[in-house]
Each structure stands twice: as structure tokens, then as C-alpha cells.
Design a protein around this motif. Structure first.
Motif, PDB file in Angstrom:
ATOM      1  N   GLN A   1       0.666  -1.157  -0.092  1.00 44.18           N
ATOM      2  CA  GLN A   1       0.016  -0.105   0.000  1.00 44.18           C
ATOM      3  C   GLN A   1       0.772   1.393   0.043  1.00 44.18           C
ATOM      4  O   GLN A   1       0.573   2.260  -0.695  1.00 44.18           O
ATOM      5  N   LEU A   2       1.813   1.273   0.912  1.00 41.25           N
ATOM      6  CA  LEU A   2       2.750   2.453   0.583  1.00 41.25           C
ATOM      7  C   LEU A   2       3.221   2.866  -0.472  1.00 41.25           C
ATOM      8  O   LEU A   2       3.646   3.892  -0.867  1.00 41.25           O
ATOM      9  N   TYR A   3       3.472   1.942  -1.631  1.00 43.74           N
ATOM     10  CA  TYR A   3       3.958   2.335  -2.956  1.00 43.74           C
ATOM     11  C   TYR A   3       2.832   2.349  -3.852  1.00 43.74           C
ATOM     12  O   TYR A   3       2.685   2.397  -5.006  1.00 43.74           O
ATOM     13  N   GLY A   4       1.552   2.433  -3.376  1.00 44.00           N
ATOM     14  CA  GLY A   4       0.310   2.763  -4.318  1.00 44.00           C
ATOM     15  C   GLY A   4      -0.570   1.589  -4.367  1.00 44.00           C
ATOM     16  O   GLY A   4      -1.740   1.876  -5.065  1.00 44.00           O
ATOM     17  N   GLY A   5      -0.235   0.510  -3.758  1.00 42.67           N
ATOM     18  CA  GLY A   5      -1.460  -0.488  -4.057  1.00 42.67           C
ATOM     19  C   GLY A   5      -1.277  -1.646  -5.067  1.00 42.67           C
ATOM     20  O   GLY A   5       0.044  -1.517  -5.426  1.00 42.67           O
ATOM     21  N   ILE A   6      -2.074  -2.439  -5.505  1.00 40.05           N
ATOM     22  CA  ILE A   6      -2.048  -3.636  -6.297  1.00 40.05           C
ATOM     23  C   ILE A   6      -1.348  -3.043  -7.456  1.00 40.05           C
ATOM     24  O   ILE A   6      -1.696  -2.130  -8.289  1.00 40.05           O
ATOM     25  N   GLY A   7      -0.156  -3.726  -8.021  1.00 44.58           N
ATOM     26  CA  GLY A   7       0.387  -3.458  -9.333  1.00 44.58           C
ATOM     27  C   GLY A   7       1.497  -2.475  -9.244  1.00 44.58           C
ATOM     28  O   GLY A   7       2.237  -2.334 -10.211  1.00 44.58           O
ATOM     29  N   LYS A   8       1.659  -1.683  -8.225  1.00 42.61           N
ATOM     30  CA  LYS A   8       2.733  -0.879  -7.987  1.00 42.61           C
ATOM     31  C   LYS A   8       3.964  -1.156  -6.957  1.00 42.61           C
ATOM     32  O   LYS A   8       4.935  -0.517  -7.001  1.00 42.61           O
ATOM     33  N   ASN A   9       3.725  -2.107  -6.385  1.00 48.22           N
ATOM     34  CA  ASN A   9       4.881  -2.786  -5.549  1.00 48.22           C
ATOM     35  C   ASN A   9       5.888  -3.264  -6.112  1.00 48.22           C
ATOM     36  O   ASN A   9       5.780  -3.908  -6.991  1.00 48.22           O
ATOM     37  N   PHE A  10       7.453  -3.062  -5.680  1.00 58.21           N
ATOM     38  CA  PHE A  10       8.320  -3.624  -6.710  1.00 58.21           C
ATOM     39  C   PHE A  10       8.750  -4.673  -6.102  1.00 58.21           C
ATOM     40  O   PHE A  10       9.798  -5.432  -6.538  1.00 58.21           O
ATOM     41  N   LEU A  11       8.303  -5.207  -4.720  1.00 59.76           N
ATOM     42  CA  LEU A  11       8.583  -6.716  -4.024  1.00 59.76           C
ATOM     43  C   LEU A  11       7.582  -7.233  -4.151  1.00 59.76           C
ATOM     44  O   LEU A  11       6.283  -6.950  -3.732  1.00 59.76           O
ATOM     45  N   ASN A  12       7.607  -8.834  -4.279  1.00 58.48           N
ATOM     46  CA  ASN A  12       6.415  -9.552  -3.932  1.00 58.48           C
ATOM     47  C   ASN A  12       6.285  -9.378  -2.409  1.00 58.48           C
ATOM     48  O   ASN A  12       7.030  -9.670  -1.535  1.00 58.48           O
ATOM     49  N   PRO A  13       5.020  -9.093  -1.936  1.00 62.36           N
ATOM     50  CA  PRO A  13       4.547  -8.814  -0.794  1.00 62.36           C
ATOM     51  C   PRO A  13       4.727  -9.972   0.118  1.00 62.36           C
ATOM     52  O   PRO A  13       5.260  -9.893   1.511  1.00 62.36           O
ATOM     53  N   ALA A  14       4.408 -11.135  -0.190  1.00 62.90           N
ATOM     54  CA  ALA A  14       4.479 -12.233   0.709  1.00 62.90           C
ATOM     55  C   ALA A  14       5.946 -12.800   1.080  1.00 62.90           C
ATOM     56  O   ALA A  14       6.142 -12.850   2.145  1.00 62.90           O
ATOM     57  N   LEU A  15       6.754 -12.674  -0.048  1.00 60.05           N
ATOM     58  CA  LEU A  15       8.021 -12.882   0.319  1.00 60.05           C
ATOM     59  C   LEU A  15       9.054 -11.858   1.135  1.00 60.05           C
ATOM     60  O   LEU A  15       9.555 -12.237   1.755  1.00 60.05           O
ATOM     61  N   ALA A  16       8.504 -10.810   0.959  1.00 62.66           N
ATOM     62  CA  ALA A  16       9.035  -9.530   1.683  1.00 62.66           C
ATOM     63  C   ALA A  16       8.505  -9.805   3.070  1.00 62.66           C
ATOM     64  O   ALA A  16       9.365  -9.484   4.164  1.00 62.66           O
ATOM     65  N   GLY A  17       7.417 -10.016   3.344  1.00 62.86           N
ATOM     66  CA  GLY A  17       6.645 -10.470   4.728  1.00 62.86           C
ATOM     67  C   GLY A  17       7.626 -11.572   5.469  1.00 62.86           C
ATOM     68  O   GLY A  17       8.042 -11.616   6.777  1.00 62.86           O
ATOM     69  N   ARG A  18       7.864 -12.540   4.445  1.00 62.74           N
ATOM     70  CA  ARG A  18       8.680 -13.878   4.862  1.00 62.74           C
ATOM     71  C   ARG A  18      10.064 -13.348   5.429  1.00 62.74           C
ATOM     72  O   ARG A  18      10.474 -13.718   6.503  1.00 62.74           O
ATOM     73  N   ALA A  19      10.522 -12.375   4.552  1.00 64.52           N
ATOM     74  CA  ALA A  19      12.040 -12.191   4.589  1.00 64.52           C
ATOM     75  C   ALA A  19      12.075 -10.964   6.285  1.00 64.52           C
ATOM     76  O   ALA A  19      13.285 -11.352   6.953  1.00 64.52           O
ATOM     77  N   PHE A  20      10.934 -10.372   6.399  1.00 64.26           N
ATOM     78  CA  PHE A  20      11.066  -9.645   7.627  1.00 64.26           C
ATOM     79  C   PHE A  20      10.899 -10.471   8.586  1.00 64.26           C
ATOM     80  O   PHE A  20      11.661 -10.265   9.677  1.00 64.26           O
ATOM     81  N   LEU A  21      10.034 -11.399   8.636  1.00 65.03           N
ATOM     82  CA  LEU A  21       9.803 -12.259   9.867  1.00 65.03           C
ATOM     83  C   LEU A  21      11.059 -13.118   9.867  1.00 65.03           C
ATOM     84  O   LEU A  21      11.363 -13.559  11.146  1.00 65.03           O
ATOM     85  N   THR A  22      11.716 -13.577   9.064  1.00 63.89           N
ATOM     86  CA  THR A  22      13.013 -14.390   9.151  1.00 63.89           C
ATOM     87  C   THR A  22      14.123 -13.601   9.829  1.00 63.89           C
ATOM     88  O   THR A  22      14.834 -14.043  10.848  1.00 63.89           O
ATOM     89  N   ALA A  23      14.156 -12.277   9.496  1.00 70.27           N
ATOM     90  CA  ALA A  23      15.311 -11.447  10.089  1.00 70.27           C
ATOM     91  C   ALA A  23      14.788 -11.136  11.588  1.00 70.27           C
ATOM     92  O   ALA A  23      15.857 -11.076  12.426  1.00 70.27           O
TER      93      ALA A  23
END
Length: 284
Positions: free
Chosen positions: A77-99
Motif C-alpha cells: 500500500q505505501l507504494y500505491g497498492g496493487i500493481g505498484k509494489n516492486f517486491l513480492n509482498p508475501a516474500l517480503a513479509g517472510r524475509a522480515f519475519l526471518t530477520a
């Protein structure tokens, strides 16, 4: 479905928490920012399901809520919503949780089908054995890896189920075959050259390669739109995954390989976009 059978009702609970959280955060953010509601496009639900697919079955419910917030609000959402994100949201969420919660993200439950073979509540993943150069236990045969009788993230355990889902998406023209085929083939060829055919097959069946190739790397917003670009995306993901698994201090790297190539997608599109016939470049 395979994960529910192998790990029980807790998978359903995690899915429910993830879906409710992702939908709520998307609705709440857009309401707060006075934007039109987009929960009806169900992209938040897709993100929620994919987020759970890349988590261990032993993940805590509150981790799912945090991962959902990061995926939907920060990455999407901070990048404009669907179609405007430059990272895969689910994988970015996983990377954050892993860290943030590495201890919880590396606990793998024994699947129901192996409960009689392992005298423990948790066990090492197939990639852990391969990474440490240990002999693969008999109960982690190629057949069991193919069917899903093994530990791992919720959505990655069954190669058969992932192939069925991935080929169905290709047949329905929802995704292109170029990214998954070039991704999987690159990993296979690299390990074939390095360690031989048996290791190459194990590396394809083990870990999150199949899940990543069919369901993550093919995300519309974060993958190239050109045909050559998609092949480059797949090869790049495969090479990065091979380097991480073979030479880095980490047994799995599918998420990080895809996220890195997500960042490269605009550059790939720029250099592979076709130019109109007769186009004259502007000077000055």
C-alpha cells in the motif's frame, strides 16, 4: 490441502488469521488515507495465502499478523497498492519475519505421515541434510519429497501438488511458463554440473524452488512483461538460488533470490522492451 493433512488444523488457523489480517490492514489503510476500498479485488486474500505458504507450520499467530502488516501496508500500500509494489509482498513479509524471529522461522514440525519414523516433535529439513553434506535419511526419499511426506514450509512440501497447481495456472494462461521453466532448469543444470544428477533432482524437489518458481516469481507486478525478460528473470533467480544454496552460509535462498530479481525487473524491462520500427532516438 496437503499441508493440512500433514500438519493438522493449525494450518487452517494460520490461514484464517492471515486472511483476516491482510484484508483488515488493506481496508484500514485505505480508509485512513481516504482512498477507495480495494479489498473486493481479493489481492489481499492471495497475499495472505501465499504468506502462510512460506511459513513453517509452527509459526505463531501473532507472527502472521506482523507479517501481514508488513506485506500489505509497508510493501504494497505505501507504494500505491496493487500493481505498484516492486517486491513480492508475501516474500517480503517472510524475509522480515526471518530477520526478526529467526528462531521461530527455523522450527520444522514432523508431518503426520512420518510421526512413526521420527521420535521427536521437530526435525531437520531435506535441505539441511544436503547443506551439511549428511546422508539423507531413508524416510526423506525422492518419492516422499515428491509426494509431500517431509518437513518444510506449509506450501512447499509437496512437489506433486505444486506441479498440478502450477501447470493448471499455465494451462489457463494465468502465468507464463517461461519464468518457472527457466528458473527450475537453471538450478537443475547448475547442480548437474557441480554434483551430478541425483543431487540436482534433490535440489529441485527439496526446499521452496517449486513454490517460488510457479507462484512467487510469476507475480505480475514484480516480474518482467517482455518474453526475453521473463527468461532472464528465471535464469537470474536460478543462478542466485544456486549460489546461495551451494556457497553461502544458508541452506535455502529461494525467497532472497526472487526478491533480488524483483528489484532488477524495471531494468530488465528497460533493456528487453521492443523498439518501434523506424523509431528515431532523441538527441540532446
Amino acid at each position: 490441502a496437503v499441508a493440512v493433512y500433514m500438519f493438522g488444523a493449525k494450518v487452517v488457523m494460520l490461514l484464517a488469521v492471515s486472511i483476516v489480517s491482510c484484508v483488515f490492514f488493506e481496508w484500514g489503510y485505505r480508509k485512513l488515507m481516504k482512498k477507495n476500498t480495494t479489498v473486493g479485488d481479493l489481492s489481499a486474500v492471495v497475499t495472505a495465502i501465499l504468506l502462510v505458504c512460506v511459513l513453517p507450520s509452527e509459526a505463531k499467530w501473532w507472527m502472521v499478523v506482523i507479517g501481514a502488516f508488513f506485506s500489505v501496508v509497508v510493501v504494497k500500500q505505501l507504494y500505491g497498492g496493487i500493481g505498484k509494489n516492486f517486491l513480492n509482498p508475501a516474500l517480503a513479509g517472510r524475509a522480515f519475519l526471518t530477520a526478526a524471529y529467526a528462531g521461530y522461522m527455523t522450527v520444522w514440525a514432523v508431518p503426520a505421515a512420518l510421526s512413526g519414523s521420527v521420535d521427536a516433535a521437530t526435525m531437520a529439513t531435506p535441505l539441511s541434510y544436503l547443506y551439511n553434506g549428511q546422508a539423507m535419511p531413508e524416510y526423506l526419499s525422492l518419492g516422499n519429497l515428491f509426494l509431500g511426506i517431509r518437513p518444510g514450509s506449509i506450501g512447499e512440501i509437496s512437489t506433486l501438488a505444486l506441479l498440478v497447481g502450477g501447470l493448471w495456472l499455465i494451462a489457463r494462461k494465468v502465468i507464463s511458463w517461461r519464468i518457472p521453466v527457466s528458473f527450475i532448469a537453471t538450478v537443475f543444470v547448475c547442480y548437474l554440473i557441480k554434483d551430478g544428477a541425483e543431487m540436482a533432482i534433490y535440489q529441485v524437489f527439496a526446499g521452496g524452488l517449486m513454490l517460488g518458481a510457479f507462484f512467487m516469481a510469476t507475480d505480475y507486478a514484480t516480474s518482467p512483461v517482455t518474453v526475453p525478460g521473463r527468461v532472464i528473470m528465471g535464469i537470474g533467480c536460478g543462478l542466485l538460488l544456486f549460489v546461495i544454496r551451494a556457497y553461502a552460509n544458508y541452506p535455502e535462498g529461494c525467497s532472497f533470490a526472487i526478491l533480488f530479481m524483483n528489484v532488477c525487473t524495471p531494468l530488465i524491462d528497460r533493456f528487453t522492451a521492443p523498439h518501434p520500427f523506424g523509431e528515431v532516438k532523441k538527441h540532446g
